[in-house]
Design an enzyme around this catalytic site. Sequence first.
Site, PDB file in Angstrom:
ATOM      1  N   ASP A   1      11.693  72.629  43.882  1.00 26.81           N
ATOM      2  CA  ASP A   1      13.051  72.351  44.352  1.00 26.81           C
ATOM      3  C   ASP A   1      13.016  71.131  45.273  1.00 26.81           C
ATOM      4  O   ASP A   1      12.417  70.112  44.904  1.00 26.81           O
ATOM      5  CB  ASP A   1      13.640  73.591  45.028  1.00 26.81           C
ATOM      6  CG  ASP A   1      15.144  73.521  45.216  1.00 26.81           C
ATOM      7  OD1 ASP A   1      15.875  73.815  44.260  1.00 26.81           O
ATOM      8  OD2 ASP A   1      15.578  73.171  46.321  1.00 26.81           O
TER       9      ASP A   1
ATOM     10  N   TYR B   1      21.165  67.924  50.952  1.00 30.09           N
ATOM     11  CA  TYR B   1      21.746  67.477  49.685  1.00 30.09           C
ATOM     12  C   TYR B   1      22.529  66.180  49.882  1.00 30.09           C
ATOM     13  O   TYR B   1      22.471  65.273  49.051  1.00 30.09           O
ATOM     14  CB  TYR B   1      22.658  68.561  49.106  1.00 30.09           C
ATOM     15  CG  TYR B   1      21.913  69.663  48.401  1.00 30.09           C
ATOM     16  CD1 TYR B   1      21.879  69.734  47.022  1.00 30.09           C
ATOM     17  CD2 TYR B   1      21.227  70.644  49.119  1.00 30.09           C
ATOM     18  CE1 TYR B   1      21.197  70.740  46.361  1.00 30.09           C
ATOM     19  CE2 TYR B   1      20.541  71.658  48.475  1.00 30.09           C
ATOM     20  CZ  TYR B   1      20.525  71.703  47.099  1.00 30.09           C
ATOM     21  OH  TYR B   1      19.834  72.703  46.459  1.00 30.09           O
TER      22      TYR B   1
ATOM     23  N   HIS C   1      12.942  79.938  38.926  1.00 25.83           N
ATOM     24  CA  HIS C   1      12.914  78.817  39.862  1.00 25.83           C
ATOM     25  C   HIS C   1      12.116  79.122  41.124  1.00 25.83           C
ATOM     26  O   HIS C   1      11.478  78.234  41.686  1.00 25.83           O
ATOM     27  CB  HIS C   1      14.357  78.457  40.223  1.00 25.83           C
ATOM     28  CG  HIS C   1      14.495  77.195  41.010  1.00 25.83           C
ATOM     29  ND1 HIS C   1      14.118  75.966  40.515  1.00 25.83           N
ATOM     30  CD2 HIS C   1      14.971  76.965  42.267  1.00 25.83           C
ATOM     31  CE1 HIS C   1      14.367  75.032  41.429  1.00 25.83           C
ATOM     32  NE2 HIS C   1      14.878  75.611  42.493  1.00 25.83           N
TER      33      HIS C   1
END
Length: 383
Positions: A178, A308, A359
């Site tokens: 990630d 982000y 994930h």
Amino acid sequence: MAVERFHIHVSDDILNDLQDRLHHIRWPDQVEDSGWERGTDLSDLKSLVSYWRDHYYWRAQESRLNRFSQFRSKIDGIDVHFVHERGKGSNPMPLILTHGWPDSYLRYEKIIPLLTDPASHGGHPDDSFDVIVPSLPGFGFSGRPNHPGFNNSRVSQMWAKLMTQELGYTAFAAAGGDIGSGVTRYLAANNPELLLGIHLTDVGIIRSLLTAQNEAELSEEERQYKKNASEWISQEGGYMSIQSTKPQTLAYGLSDSPVGLAAWILEKLRAWSDCKGDLNQTYSKDELLTHIMIYWVTNTIGSSTRMYYENSHSLPPLGRIEVPTGMAIFPADIVLPPKSWAERNLNVTRWTTMPSGGHFTAMEEPELLADDIRAFYRPLRRK
């Protein structure tokens, strides 16, 4: 400041305030029989929150987490929290593991003993690692940057300082998934002379393939990836758009409501894990809630989502990485990277397709991931 010992202790005031909030919830309604289709399911969330309020005991989890050797050190003006567990073999390789969102350093809790003491878990003592697991800036027990620029590249430079200046390693290994995959790749790009190798479980969304104009130049695998990634973003990427553009607005609700925070995180854990739609198949209630609690007790959900924004607005381009790279591909991960793209952009020396897992690799399949990390780094060890 110098490296200092760190011990988790959340104040009673924070825990009492949480209990009060969990006893005074205003629930929304839900479209009948919609399940998880439109977001976190109401009945499932109510069940978990009931357990959280009446049966979950943070102090027991706190004690369990404090069994790890934890430290803090100030790097580039930010307090960095990290686990540092020494390997038990004859010549442990230093390995820094970087987590992502919406997890925390706890992503790697299960594999730390598998890597530091492989002989006690079916492995060979020569495959041991000194394991360093930092909390990203703005996450968990690390400090919260209040100025811009803390993107993957900037964090990678902090990690280089942590490993060399603070901990004294002259060369080391790195792994991540990630956001941690991005940080690890920038670490290899910015400081190749320090890296023995990098191990990745994903490469994030490959924007260059999504925006490619001439599909004839792409491999069939890459064209399929473009289609799959575009569909995933349109159906599942709303969170990413919000956190990349207006994270501050989102932060008010998630920082004020533990139920809102839980709903935001649980939806991703369910959607991105290989749990067949049932979180309880992969995670215990205590495990889920402890991940949520790390965000709640540190009030870092807002600062974590800012990563982000920074990666969308200030991240420099990343060229081909020549450091030896291992890729472990888990079948239920978000969007699987094309091998052809990976081999053009990374010096891939090991590519493993796993039989199961999603994930959150180290949480879901710790043995598979630990075995692959050991195997990848075995020929890269310095005698």
